[in-house]
Design a protein around this motif. Structure first.
Motif, PDB file in Angstrom:
ATOM      1  N   PHE A 280       0.850  -1.182   0.000  1.00 50.69           N
ATOM      2  CA  PHE A 280       0.000   0.000   0.000  1.00 50.69           C
ATOM      3  C   PHE A 280       0.889   1.237   0.000  1.00 50.69           C
ATOM      4  O   PHE A 280       1.909   1.287   0.689  1.00 50.69           O
ATOM      5  N   PRO A 288      -3.782   5.815   2.954  1.00 51.91           N
ATOM      6  CA  PRO A 288      -3.500   5.129   1.689  1.00 51.91           C
ATOM      7  C   PRO A 288      -3.899   5.966   0.481  1.00 51.91           C
ATOM      8  O   PRO A 288      -5.002   6.506   0.428  1.00 51.91           O
ATOM      9  N   VAL A 291      -1.963   1.645  -4.461  1.00 57.90           N
ATOM     10  CA  VAL A 291      -1.487   0.306  -4.154  1.00 57.90           C
ATOM     11  C   VAL A 291      -0.591  -0.147  -5.301  1.00 57.90           C
ATOM     12  O   VAL A 291      -0.880   0.100  -6.471  1.00 57.90           O
TER      13      VAL A 291
END
Length: 303
Positions: A280, A288, A291
């Protein structure tokens, strides 16, 4: 013999080497390189190396210069002309052009007392070493020294400019070299691809999210920050009563992450070391933002 010549030049760089670096740094335009024959091939390579390392440069063929290409050489430029003998007739118009318009001229060759060197503002005089060929005439040692001296100029200029890997990548976006210098942020999948669940999300819904995003993982977020990760391995390790649990109870805490400005090659090394296939990408607050899958790196040529 060529190796001995390089050692001799390393022990005693041309006197005007440092002033040449300073002159090029102060040049507002470009560095124009030229040479005839084998010297021309070396000049082309030096121009290419300078251009790829932060110093704008290009090669002008001396014969073409005499037929109109002198217009490429402006008063803000600097000229670096290569001629081992310093008497290459084809360079005469370029030399005269620099003198007429006050364009800085740097000569590179073996003879200090030559037409080129006498006209030049700065002189990169090569050590008096014999050519390596059996008749002592084919350009071998002299071209090797010129090439090495051009590399030394480029490296010195890189150091003075503070040229960094990200700058290098800007000039090398293609091929494996470009891939190795790519940043995580340029390869990661964005927010729309993030498989995220809350700590209290039932595992049934968590598995659906993992399946929908096709990453084989789900990130667990709390107050917007990544606090855990659920992988296929976590599912297998918690098979007993899995569907009665929540994401918090199954997740691996403090997962491996990567910042967007990390080199993709470093991120891939991290994945290999941890034996994981996904990282991540988080910001400074642990939120986040994307990814990165190992397949993204492989497709881009990162190895």
């Amino acid at each position: 013999m060529e190796a001995e010549a390089l050692v001799a030049m390393a022990d005693r760089l041309p006197e005007d080497f440092a002033p040449t670096v300073e002159l090029i740094l102060a040049t507002r335009g470009r560095v124009i390189l030229s040479g005839m024959g084998k010297s021309g091939h070396i000049a082309r390579k030096i121009a290419a190396t300078l251009s790829s390392t932060g110093t704008s440069a290009f090669f002008v063929h001396p014969a073409e210069a005499s037929h109109g290409d002198l217009g490429m050489v402006g008063e803000d430029d600097a000229c670096l002309l290569l001629s081992n003998s310093g008497e290459t007739a084809e360079l005469s118009d370029l030399i005269a052009h620099t003198r007429r318009f006050g364009i800085p001229l740097i000569g590179m060759g073996s003879r200090r007392q030559s037409t080129l060197m006498e006209a030049a503002d700065l002189r990169l005089v090569l050590p008096p070493m014999p050519e390596a060929c059996i008749i002592g005439m084919a350009p071998t040692t002299s071209t090797t020294m010129s090439l090495a001296l051009g590399d030394a100029l480029a490296i010195a200029l890189m150091e003075r400019r503070g040229f960094a890997p990200e700058h290098f990548h800007a000039f090398h976006p293609g091929g494996r070299l470009g891939a190795r210098l790519a940043k995580v942020g340029s390869l990661m999948r964005g927010a729309e691809s993030l498989p995220l669940v809350g700590p209290d999300t039932p595992m049934g819904e968590t598995i659906l999210e993992m399946t929908a995003k096709g990453m084989g993982v789900a990130g667990v977020v709390e107050d917007g920050r990544l606090v855990g990760i659920i992988t296929d391995g976590d599912l297998r390790r918690n098979m007993e009563g899995l569907m009665s649990r929540t994401a918090r109870e199954v997740a691996t805490r403090s997962p491996a992450t990567a910042p967007a400005d990390m080199l993709a090659a470093e991120a891939m090394a991290e994945m290999n070391a941890r034996k994981v296939h996904v990282l991540f990408v988080v910001d400074d607050m642990g939120v986040p933002r994307g990814v990165l899958h190992i397949h993204d790196c492989l497709r881009a040529g990162v190895v």
